[in-house]
Design an enzyme around this catalytic site. Sequence first.
Site, short mmCIF file in Angstrom:
data_model
loop_
_atom_site.label_atom_id
_atom_site.label_comp_id
_atom_site.label_asym_id
_atom_site.label_seq_id
_atom_site.Cartn_x
_atom_site.Cartn_y
_atom_site.Cartn_z
N HIS A 143 8.87 123.82 20.44
CA HIS A 143 7.75 124.68 20.84
C HIS A 143 7.87 126.09 20.28
O HIS A 143 6.90 126.84 20.29
CB HIS A 143 7.65 124.70 22.37
CG HIS A 143 6.36 125.27 22.88
ND1 HIS A 143 5.12 124.86 22.42
CD2 HIS A 143 6.12 126.24 23.80
CE1 HIS A 143 4.18 125.54 23.04
NE2 HIS A 143 4.75 126.39 23.87
N SER A 195 1.67 129.81 22.10
CA SER A 195 1.55 128.82 23.16
C SER A 195 0.23 129.01 23.93
O SER A 195 -0.84 128.94 23.32
CB SER A 195 2.77 128.88 24.08
OG SER A 195 2.77 127.79 24.97
N ASP A 213 7.58 119.48 18.69
CA ASP A 213 7.10 120.14 19.90
C ASP A 213 6.64 119.09 20.91
O ASP A 213 5.70 118.33 20.64
CB ASP A 213 5.94 121.08 19.53
CG ASP A 213 5.55 122.03 20.67
OD1 ASP A 213 5.89 121.75 21.83
OD2 ASP A 213 4.90 123.04 20.37
N TYR A 262 2.62 130.81 28.56
CA TYR A 262 2.39 130.38 29.93
C TYR A 262 3.40 131.02 30.87
O TYR A 262 4.61 130.82 30.74
CB TYR A 262 2.51 128.86 29.98
CG TYR A 262 1.75 128.15 31.07
CD1 TYR A 262 0.37 128.19 31.11
CD2 TYR A 262 2.42 127.38 32.01
CE1 TYR A 262 -0.33 127.49 32.08
CE2 TYR A 262 1.74 126.66 32.98
CZ TYR A 262 0.36 126.72 33.02
OH TYR A 262 -0.33 126.01 33.97
#
Length: 310
Positions: free
Chosen positions: A283, A168, A254, A89
Amino acid sequence: MTSPPAVAPLGREPLPTPADYRAFWATAMDEARRFPLATDLTRVDTGLTAIEVFDVTFRGSGGRPVRGWLRLPLHRAGPLPAVLHANGYGAGRLSPIDDLTWSAAGYAHLIVNTHGQGGGSSGHLLDGITDAERSYYRGVFVDAARAVDVLRSLDGVDPTRVAMIGNSQGGGIALGIGAIVPDLIAVLAQAPFLTDAPQALRLATSGPWTDLRDYLAEHPDRADTVARTLSYVDGVTSARHATAPGWISAGLDDQICPPQTARTAASAYAAPVTLREWPGAGHEAGATADRQMALTVLRERFGSGLARLR
């Protein structure tokens, strides 16, 4: 550790697959393919002596220009297996000399610039969230699917040996492309975002899911429309339509993409899949160890085309 909120704005079960899922993506790809790819490659002087880097432009969703970096090992004999890579992201395609792992391993590596991201830009989950046909990730998935077309069209690339990999946000994109694009040889998703939205909204304590939770708290009347939009791009829906062997990883601590969401995707995965969970990891999931395992997976898949993931 922050406790997750006790709210379930989209319910507690994975989103159902829309009845028109196949038609939705066929229409999206047909619209994009009205535009020629118009692929342009410009060699970049990076100072690297073992890897060539090209600035790539092609036409994606709605004919818009999509940028990427193509990295190739300089010394190559015969068509190369290829890796299409989507980043996390806000990261975009980064620098031309970032992430040399895949090209150093002997593969053609195309990393795409996720639309509107890079340079610190993020915050796109809510873009078009109430209109599935105009939603942000519909276009992003189409861009990535077109990037597979680009790879398969390149001289020096073996079109039968293309894998999709992402971390991700890129992991969610990877799962989506594995459902939309036929004949990929492997799909690898590290800590995938966009996956099991109902559970992610309940459990995530940081990251983009919290933005959507705040939005739904302000607009509870839009929950059904939001659920419809997400159902076309949710990693669980994508997993139900998977055809390529998959490898999914998750950090058990996470807070951005809770590990339960990766488990749901792995349970739904319609092809052979390995789920690797990392105790104590956030994460980053397995970080470097994940990358090492991905190299093993790709070597097996690219080596024979028939090897099973393990």
